[in-house]
Design a protein around this motif. Structure first.
Motif, PDB file in Angstrom:
ATOM      1  N   LEU A 150      70.120 -28.301  31.913  1.00 52.66           N
ATOM      2  CA  LEU A 150      70.579 -27.866  33.242  1.00 52.66           C
ATOM      3  C   LEU A 150      72.058 -27.507  33.203  1.00 52.66           C
ATOM      4  O   LEU A 150      72.513 -26.592  33.877  1.00 52.66           O
ATOM      5  CB  LEU A 150      70.378 -28.993  34.262  1.00 52.66           C
ATOM      6  N   ASN A 151      72.792 -28.240  32.402  1.00 51.37           N
ATOM      7  CA  ASN A 151      74.219 -27.984  32.251  1.00 51.37           C
ATOM      8  C   ASN A 151      74.443 -26.555  31.771  1.00 51.37           C
ATOM      9  O   ASN A 151      75.254 -25.820  32.329  1.00 51.37           O
ATOM     10  CB  ASN A 151      74.773 -28.974  31.235  1.00 51.37           C
ATOM     11  N   ALA A 152      73.666 -26.176  30.739  1.00 49.75           N
ATOM     12  CA  ALA A 152      73.822 -24.827  30.212  1.00 49.75           C
ATOM     13  C   ALA A 152      73.429 -23.795  31.271  1.00 49.75           C
ATOM     14  O   ALA A 152      74.144 -22.822  31.495  1.00 49.75           O
ATOM     15  CB  ALA A 152      72.969 -24.677  28.967  1.00 49.75           C
ATOM     16  N   ILE A 153      72.319 -24.025  31.957  1.00 52.49           N
ATOM     17  CA  ILE A 153      71.852 -23.052  32.959  1.00 52.49           C
ATOM     18  C   ILE A 153      72.926 -22.846  34.038  1.00 52.49           C
ATOM     19  O   ILE A 153      73.333 -21.724  34.333  1.00 52.49           O
ATOM     20  CB  ILE A 153      70.531 -23.530  33.617  1.00 52.49           C
ATOM     21  N   ILE A 154      73.413 -23.951  34.587  1.00 52.73           N
ATOM     22  CA  ILE A 154      74.368 -23.846  35.687  1.00 52.73           C
ATOM     23  C   ILE A 154      75.683 -23.210  35.220  1.00 52.73           C
ATOM     24  O   ILE A 154      76.249 -22.352  35.881  1.00 52.73           O
ATOM     25  CB  ILE A 154      74.589 -25.229  36.346  1.00 52.73           C
ATOM     26  N   GLY A 155      76.125 -23.589  34.035  1.00 49.22           N
ATOM     27  CA  GLY A 155      77.362 -23.023  33.499  1.00 49.22           C
ATOM     28  C   GLY A 155      77.246 -21.528  33.271  1.00 49.22           C
ATOM     29  O   GLY A 155      78.141 -20.759  33.635  1.00 49.22           O
ATOM     30  N   TYR A 156      76.116 -21.089  32.667  1.00 47.21           N
ATOM     31  CA  TYR A 156      75.956 -19.653  32.403  1.00 47.21           C
ATOM     32  C   TYR A 156      75.840 -18.858  33.691  1.00 47.21           C
ATOM     33  O   TYR A 156      76.333 -17.742  33.789  1.00 47.21           O
ATOM     34  CB  TYR A 156      74.743 -19.397  31.497  1.00 47.21           C
ATOM     35  N   ILE A 157      75.191 -19.425  34.682  1.00 45.59           N
ATOM     36  CA  ILE A 157      75.100 -18.714  35.965  1.00 45.59           C
ATOM     37  C   ILE A 157      76.515 -18.485  36.484  1.00 45.59           C
ATOM     38  O   ILE A 157      76.859 -17.399  36.942  1.00 45.59           O
ATOM     39  CB  ILE A 157      74.309 -19.540  37.006  1.00 45.59           C
ATOM     40  N   HIS A 158      77.334 -19.530  36.358  1.00 48.66           N
ATOM     41  CA  HIS A 158      78.703 -19.415  36.839  1.00 48.66           C
ATOM     42  C   HIS A 158      79.443 -18.312  36.081  1.00 48.66           C
ATOM     43  O   HIS A 158      80.109 -17.473  36.678  1.00 48.66           O
ATOM     44  CB  HIS A 158      79.419 -20.756  36.657  1.00 48.66           C
TER      45      HIS A 158
END
Ligand code: ADP
Length: 506
Positions: A150-158
């Protein structure tokens, strides 16, 4: 007297003169014993649910009562012998010495049983503790496994939403962002539940921008609200401080639970989120938070039960709206742990208002920040050399891009061993350290780095929220930690505590 004892006397001793003082004392002790036995039975049944403190109190009570019983038996024995040293079979209407001794033997046997119960309680407690440890380990691993991607998903969206993206792409990104944030909230609720229940959480004291926090919550819930044709309004006191110091994650969790309930139980109505300043002194400010809706409302008899875990207002609710019944119990517990209570005003068919107040430390930098518009400012890490230690490729690239965008000079190490070698070669202003890594984990690497340099700031990047992990982080010599998935604002705010940097206007 205990009803069972009354029945037994009527059956077995119909002709006995109950007025005798020694006998009265004996019957009193037996009656007390019956009451205790009943309670012991209840306690053993609930042994798995009692807390450590309650358990100690129960054990002490049991021991005290056993002592009292022993004492009263000795007194009764002595009184019986004095009253009736040589009982004769012809004595009618009075209790015979032999019978009394039988009853005493019975009582002594019961005391042995109470002792046995005490041992059972001890065993039950040990079993409960080991199963709770297994549960907590399981949750910690799950927490890591779920939060890391989830960390990667949220960071990449940002990062993607910072690129010049097409308008439709931006909408998709917003949808993915909201969904992953919702997923994260749900995961947090489930994983945190046992930790919160046991009161095993620590509250952070970090800078919170209350206005931004509420706007983010509104945005995160906007999609769900529009699906039900609800309108969300935010009403903020003019006089709110720019920042306060507190635990943003927990405060958002409380508000988010209330907001998503308000949306869930309202159709085509209004949800309002209100924050008002109640009082203020030199160091503290007290704010009241309110989440109001014009939805289905809550019946008076359901008002107290809905705060219990796994309970809903009535059996229809689950069929119609789904839900776990966990949200409000988490809200209640999180507030209780901070010495606060959740209040509710509601009328069936008209809507509900949940509200609570909370005190915060004031931000000592507030005066110097006043007048600056944070939206027009960007983090600036020019001249700061950071060693980023992270084994997950996606996560490390994401954090590196974020830090490089803020002009930091970032170098990557894939594990603690490589980080240690790099640290021996070069000076770094700050180290961001993942915990679980192959070859050498973050805790070991920190201990080794600390033996070379007691000062360099080391901040843990952790996807685990367990109490044990927090303790390990502290005792290894790390200065701070950031929970994954982190939002960029809290990453920068944490770094800012350890290196001299500021926001700059752009
Ligand atoms: P869940 O929403 O998963 O059922 P909660 O603990 O959050 O669990 O809520 C418990 C119950 O309280 C809900 O099932 C519902 O019956 C009632 N409830 C909570 N918030 C509201 C609200 N804003 N309006 C009406 N009922 C509510």
């Amino acid at each position: 007297m205990h009803p069972t004892l009354i029945a037994q006397i009527a059956k077995h001793l119909p002709d006995v003169n109950l007025k005798d003082a020694g006998l009265q004392a004996l019957l009193g002790a037996i009656s007390l014993h019956y009451d205790t036995m009943e309670r012991d039975k209840r306690l053993t049944e609930h042994a798995f649910e009692v807390s450590e403190r309650e358990y100690q109190e129960i054990l002490n009570d049991l021991r005290r009562e056993n002592e009292l019983k022993q004492e009263s038996i000795s007194k009764i024995k002595a009184a019986t012998q004095a009253l009736n040293p040589n009982p004769s079979p012809s004595e009618q209407g009075e209790l015979k010495g032999e019978e009394l001794l039988d009853v005493i033997r019975f009582l002594e046997q019961q005391i042995q049983e109470t002792k046995h119960l005490e041992e059972e309680l001890l065993k039950a407690k040990e079993a409960a503790e080991s199963s709770s440890k297994a549960k907590s380990n399981f949750l910690s691993v799950m927490s890591h496994e779920i939060r890391t991607p989830l960390n990667a998903i949220i960071g990449y969206i940002h990062l993607l939403s910072n690129e010049n993206s097409h308008q439709t792409q931006e909408e998709y990104l917003k949808a993915i962002s909201i969904s992953s944030q919702n997923l994260l909230n749900l995961v947090n609720d489930i994983l945190d539940f046992s930790k919160i229940e046991e009161g095993r959480i620590e509250f952070q004291m970090r800078k919170i921008n209350v206005r931004n926090m509420v706007q983010e919550l509104k945005l995160a819930n906007a999609f769900k609200a529009s699906e039900r044709e609800n309108k969300i309004t935010v009403m903020l006191d003019q006089d709110l401080p720019e920042h306060v110091l507190g635990d943003e994650v927990r405060l958002s969790q409380i508000l988010n639970n209330l907001i998503s309930n308000a949306i869930k139980f309202t159709n085509g109505g209004q949800i309002s989120i209100e924050i008002n300043k109640i009082s203020e002194n030199n160091t503290k400010v007290c704010l009241q938070f309110k989440v109001k809706d014009t939805g289905v409302g809550i019946a008076p008899e359901a008002k107290s039960i809905i705060f219990e875990r796994f309970t809903q207002a009535n059996s229809e609710i689950n069929r119609q709206y789904g839900g776990s019944g966990l949200g409000l119990s988490i809200v209640k517990k999180l507030l209780e742990l901070q010495g606060k209570t959740i209040e509710l005003e509601s009328e069936l068919g008209k809507g509900s208002t949940f509200f609570f107040d909370m005190s915060f430390e004031k931000d000592p930098d507030e005066d110097s920040q006043r007048g600056k518009n944070p939206e027009k400012q960007a983090p600036d890490l020019s001249g700061v050399r950071i060693l980023l230690v992270e084994d997950m490729y996606l996560n490390s690239i994401m954090a590196k891009t974020m830090l490089s965008n803020w002009k930091a000079e970032v170098e990557l190490a894939e594990n603690g061993q490589i980080a240690l070698e790099m640290f021996k070669e070069r000076h770094y202003d700050l180290i961001l350290m993942d915990l679980q890594m192959p070859v050498m984990d973050g805790i070991t690497a920190t201990i080794k780095i600390r033996s070379l340099d007691p000062k360099v700031p080391i901040i843990a990047l952790t996807a685990s929220s367990s109490f044990e992990t927090q303790n390990e982080i502290k005792s290894s010599g790390m200065d701070d930690y950031i929970s994954k998935p982190f939002n960029p604002y809290s990453l920068f705010e944490t770094i800012k505590k350890y290196v001299k940097v500021e926001y700059t206007n752009y």
